[in-house]
Structure formats: structure tokens, C-alpha cells
Design a protein around this motif. Structure first.
Motif, PDB file in Angstrom:
ATOM      1  N   UNK A  39       0.815  -1.205   0.000  1.00  0.00           N
ATOM      2  CA  UNK A  39       0.000   0.000   0.000  1.00  0.00           C
ATOM      3  C   UNK A  39       0.846   1.250   0.000  1.00  0.00           C
ATOM      4  N   UNK A  40       0.235   2.351   0.368  1.00  0.00           N
ATOM      5  CA  UNK A  40       0.920   3.640   0.415  1.00  0.00           C
ATOM      6  C   UNK A  40       0.821   4.211   1.825  1.00  0.00           C
ATOM      7  N   UNK A  41       1.672   5.194   2.101  1.00  0.00           N
ATOM      8  CA  UNK A  41       1.612   5.825   3.416  1.00  0.00           C
ATOM      9  C   UNK A  41       1.771   7.332   3.295  1.00  0.00           C
ATOM     10  N   UNK A  42       1.277   8.017   4.326  1.00  0.00           N
ATOM     11  CA  UNK A  42       1.378   9.476   4.412  1.00  0.00           C
ATOM     12  C   UNK A  42       2.148   9.817   5.677  1.00  0.00           C
ATOM     13  N   UNK A  43       3.135  10.681   5.542  1.00  0.00           N
ATOM     14  CA  UNK A  43       3.928  11.120   6.690  1.00  0.00           C
ATOM     15  C   UNK A  43       3.145  12.177   7.459  1.00  0.00           C
ATOM     16  N   UNK A  44       2.798  11.865   8.701  1.00  0.00           N
ATOM     17  CA  UNK A  44       2.022  12.799   9.518  1.00  0.00           C
ATOM     18  C   UNK A  44       2.876  13.903  10.133  1.00  0.00           C
ATOM     19  N   UNK A  45       4.201  13.770  10.019  1.00  0.00           N
ATOM     20  CA  UNK A  45       5.086  14.794  10.547  1.00  0.00           C
ATOM     21  C   UNK A  45       5.337  14.706  12.034  1.00  0.00           C
ATOM     22  N   UNK A  46       4.787  13.683  12.677  1.00  0.00           N
ATOM     23  CA  UNK A  46       4.968  13.519  14.124  1.00  0.00           C
ATOM     24  C   UNK A  46       5.657  12.197  14.459  1.00  0.00           C
ATOM     25  N   UNK A  47       6.375  11.660  13.478  1.00  0.00           N
ATOM     26  CA  UNK A  47       7.038  10.377  13.685  1.00  0.00           C
ATOM     27  C   UNK A  47       6.168   9.190  13.329  1.00  0.00           C
ATOM     28  N   UNK A  48       4.955   9.464  12.828  1.00  0.00           N
ATOM     29  CA  UNK A  48       4.038   8.392  12.460  1.00  0.00           C
ATOM     30  C   UNK A  48       3.720   8.450  10.968  1.00  0.00           C
ATOM     31  N   UNK A  49       3.638   7.273  10.350  1.00  0.00           N
ATOM     32  CA  UNK A  49       3.279   7.152   8.943  1.00  0.00           C
ATOM     33  C   UNK A  49       1.950   6.406   8.868  1.00  0.00           C
ATOM     34  N   UNK A  50       0.942   7.025   8.266  1.00  0.00           N
ATOM     35  CA  UNK A  50      -0.368   6.395   8.148  1.00  0.00           C
ATOM     36  C   UNK A  50      -0.407   5.519   6.898  1.00  0.00           C
ATOM     37  N   UNK A  51      -0.607   4.224   7.101  1.00  0.00           N
ATOM     38  CA  UNK A  51      -0.585   3.246   6.010  1.00  0.00           C
ATOM     39  C   UNK A  51      -1.999   2.857   5.611  1.00  0.00           C
ATOM     40  N   UNK A  52      -2.230   2.758   4.297  1.00  0.00           N
ATOM     41  CA  UNK A  52      -3.489   2.248   3.752  1.00  0.00           C
ATOM     42  C   UNK A  52      -3.157   1.219   2.686  1.00  0.00           C
ATOM     43  N   UNK A  53      -3.679   0.012   2.837  1.00  0.00           N
ATOM     44  CA  UNK A  53      -3.385  -1.038   1.860  1.00  0.00           C
ATOM     45  C   UNK A  53      -4.054  -0.717   0.530  1.00  0.00           C
ATOM     46  N   UNK A  54      -3.485  -1.237  -0.546  1.00  0.00           N
ATOM     47  CA  UNK A  54      -4.011  -0.960  -1.883  1.00  0.00           C
ATOM     48  C   UNK A  54      -5.445  -1.448  -2.050  1.00  0.00           C
ATOM     49  N   UNK A  55      -5.789  -2.539  -1.364  1.00  0.00           N
ATOM     50  CA  UNK A  55      -7.149  -3.068  -1.486  1.00  0.00           C
ATOM     51  C   UNK A  55      -8.117  -2.440  -0.484  1.00  0.00           C
ATOM     52  N   UNK A  56      -7.612  -1.516   0.343  1.00  0.00           N
ATOM     53  CA  UNK A  56      -8.462  -0.813   1.293  1.00  0.00           C
ATOM     54  C   UNK A  56      -8.923  -1.627   2.482  1.00  0.00           C
ATOM     55  N   UNK A  57      -8.367  -2.829   2.662  1.00  0.00           N
ATOM     56  CA  UNK A  57      -8.842  -3.710   3.724  1.00  0.00           C
ATOM     57  C   UNK A  57      -8.198  -3.447   5.082  1.00  0.00           C
ATOM     58  N   UNK A  58      -7.122  -2.670   5.089  1.00  0.00           N
ATOM     59  CA  UNK A  58      -6.421  -2.451   6.345  1.00  0.00           C
ATOM     60  C   UNK A  58      -5.762  -1.076   6.373  1.00  0.00           C
ATOM     61  N   UNK A  59      -5.827  -0.436   7.538  1.00  0.00           N
ATOM     62  CA  UNK A  59      -5.118   0.814   7.783  1.00  0.00           C
ATOM     63  C   UNK A  59      -4.341   0.669   9.083  1.00  0.00           C
ATOM     64  N   UNK A  60      -3.270   1.435   9.188  1.00  0.00           N
ATOM     65  CA  UNK A  60      -2.473   1.331  10.403  1.00  0.00           C
ATOM     66  C   UNK A  60      -1.429   2.424  10.501  1.00  0.00           C
ATOM     67  N   UNK A  61      -0.675   2.375  11.582  1.00  0.00           N
ATOM     68  CA  UNK A  61       0.363   3.366  11.845  1.00  0.00           C
ATOM     69  C   UNK A  61       1.731   2.684  11.853  1.00  0.00           C
ATOM     70  N   UNK A  62       2.634   3.218  11.041  1.00  0.00           N
ATOM     71  CA  UNK A  62       4.023   2.761  11.015  1.00  0.00           C
ATOM     72  C   UNK A  62       4.858   3.758  11.805  1.00  0.00           C
ATOM     73  N   UNK A  63       5.688   3.244  12.695  1.00  0.00           N
ATOM     74  CA  UNK A  63       6.633   4.085  13.426  1.00  0.00           C
ATOM     75  C   UNK A  63       8.037   3.574  13.154  1.00  0.00           C
TER      76      UNK A  63
END
Length: 311
Positions: free
Chosen positions: A255-279
Motif C-alpha cells: 500500500x501507500x503511506x502518508x507522513x504525519x510529521x509527528x514520527x508516524x506514517x499512516x498506512x493504507x493497503x491498496x485493497x483498502x482492507x487495512x489501515x495502520x500506523x508505522x513508526x
């Protein structure tokens, strides 16, 4: 650095022109196993051979010549002439600059593949040199701990290279250059890790280079030489930020991720079935925590996986 980036751009363009899945005759598959796999052996003294190459005359570069002896001599000179481990690692970059000048003479994909190996060999030679000194200085308990970790790193290299790059068939004749570039990067990182441990023993101050807050390759190896789970964050070909998360016995999500600027990356899977936080915690690894799921998913909200081995 700009010159190295320019060279890699040429390599990528050449790969696109040649096409995937076709190896040119002058290209050769390089042995994925690093020379540092023999961590307990130390090579004997070697004399520098005179290759009569003037760095300012690129037309004289012989891409069939084995530079490993010259590289070892260059590394030995840096080691003996550096006042500290910190300065030593900085001076290795001067050897990189020297061979970058030679590599700029490459005209064919085969020559680019060959010259790309030089930079991996430079850091691999430095890593072996560091290990020899570490083995002579460390107490038995520390040596055994680092020896196990080093063996695990070596055992996982082939798999993490495949995870990061894909197969030879997927990349075509450009694969050796991509492989060498990746091996150069992770071997350099490993050299810094070992130099840091050696500095502690010698009582020297040592500052680790800053790790990217967005990109990296991290694994959960559960203290072994096997990859159980992995996390790859990188910039895609089109400039988007992408992540590949593989969880042991649960599956893989891209999937892809967005840098939140606070040390966390918001991940969304390509199929939309899962979201999460990468640190990403620099040299201490990374983690992924599931925040949302939809439809049938093998992942559970609140589930967290840690990837403590950073490549």
C-alpha cells in the motif's frame, strides 16, 4: 554524491531501454553472499598491484581488472591513517569518490554492472577489517553476541535483497547494478553498527549517522537467521511513498503511506482492507499497528508487530 546519483539514473534508463527479462552477454550474476560471510577468518597481507590507471583519464579504465586488491590496500591505508573510528568511516567515503571517477567511464550496461560492485566491495572490505579488530578487542561474551548477530545478518541478506528488489527476471539486465547498490547500502550500515560497538570497547566517542524517518527495511528475525516478518518503506518509481508489510503466517499487504510529521506514517493497503500506523525508530527498528480493518481480514484492530532488526 551528485555524480553517483547521475550514474544510477543512467543505469535505470539503460535498464528501461533494454527491457525486462533479457540479460546482455557482458552482464553476469554476482554472488549474493558477501565476502564478510567468513566473519571468523582474516585475510593475510596483500600487496597493492600497479594497474597504471590515471583517475583523470577515463579512457584507460579496464573493466575486466580485479580491483579487490587495490581496494583492500586503500582501506588498509585509511585504517592506519585515521585518528579515530569516526574519522575512519568518513575517510572510506574518499575511496568511494576515487572509484566513482573510474565508474563514470562505463559505457555499457555490463560495465555499469561491473563498476557498481566496486562500491559494495569497498564497504565489505571495511566491514571485514572492523570485524578483525573487534574480535581481537572484545571480551568473549560480547564477541559471541556480535558473532551471532553478524551471522544472522549474513544469513538474511539474500532474502531481504529479494524482498526489496524482486527477482532477476523482474528486473532484467539492470539487476546486478540494483543488487550491488542495495548490498552497498546495507553493508555500509552494518559497518557503522560494528564500528559503534568497537568504539565502545576502545572508549571512543562515536556518532551514528541519522536514519531516515520515512524509508527503510526492517525485519523480525526472532533472534535467528530467518526473516519471519518484514517492513519495507520506500519511494516508488512515480514518487509516491509505498510500503510492503509481510506478517508471519498472516500474509502480505502492499500500500501507500502518508507522513504525519509527528514520527508516524499512516498506512493504507491498496485493497483498502487495512489501515495502520508505522513508526520508524531509526537504528532500533520499526513497528506497525493496525487501526482499521474492513471486510474479511486476517489482521485484527490493535494488533502490533515490531521489526527490531534494521538493515
Amino acid at each position: 554524491m551528485k555524480k553517483r546519483l547521475y550514474m544510477m539514473t543512467l543505469i535505470l534508463m539503460a535498464g528501461l531501454c533494454i527491457g525486462c527479462g533479457k540479460e546482455r552477454k557482458e552482464s553476469k550474476d554476482l554472488n549474493i553472499e558477501s565476502r564478510s560471510s567468513q566473519v571468523e577468518e582474516q585475510s593475510g597481507p596483500e600487496s597493492r598491484e600497479n594497474n597504471d590507471i590515471e583517475l583523470n583519464d577515463k579512457s584507460n579504465v579496464d573493466f575486466t581488472y580485479d580491483y579487490s586488491g587495490d581496494i583492500k590496500a586503500d582501506v588498509d591505508d585509511v585504517v592506519s591513517g585515521s585518528a579515530s573510528l569516526q574519522k575512519e568511516l568518513e575517510n572510506i567515503e574518499k575511496i568511494i569518490e576515487k572509484y566513482t571517477l573510474l565508474a563514470e567511464a562505463a559505457q555499457t550496461q555490463g560495465e555499469m554492472n561491473i563498476s557498481s560492485e566496486w562500491f559494495f566491495v569497498i564497504w565489505d572490505t571495511e566491514l571485514n577489517n572492523l570485524w578483525g579488530r573487534f574480535g581481537n578487542c572484545a571480551d568473549q561474551q560480547t564477541k559471541e553476541k556480535m558473532l551471532k548477530e553478524q551471522r544472522n545478518w549474513i544469513a538474511m541478506k539474500e532474502e531481504v535483497t529479494l524482498l526489496n528488489l524482486g527477482s532477476v527476471e523482474e528486473n532484467g539486465s539492470i539487476y546486478p547494478a540494483l543488487q550491488n547498490s542495495f548490498l552497498e547500502k546495507i553493508t555500509k550500515n552494518r559497518a557503522y553498527v560494528l564500528a559503534n560497538e568497537l568504539a565502545k570497547i576502545k572508549g571512543e566517542s562515536f556518532v551514528m549517522p541519522e536514519k531516515s524517518a520515512k524509508y527503510g527495511l526492517f525485519v523480525d528475525n526472532q533472534g535467528t537467521g530467518n526473516v519471519y516478518s518484514s517492513l519495507i518503506t520506500r519511494q516508488g518509481w512515480e514518487g509516491n511513498d509505498e510500503a510492503i508489510i509481510s506478517i508471519y503466517r498472516q500474509g502480505k499487504k502492499e500500500g501507500t503511506f502518508v507522513d504525519n510529521g509527528n514520527g508516524e506514517l499512516t498506512f493504507t493497503s491498496d485493497d483498502g482492507s487495512i489501515k495502520g500506523i508505522i513508526k520508524i525508530n531509526g537504528w532500533d527498528g520499526a513497528s506497525f499497528k493496525v487501526t482499521e480493518t474492513s471486510g474479511e481480514s486476517v489482521f485484527s484492530v490493535g494488533e502490533e508487530v515490531k521489526f527490531l532488526f534494521a538493515f
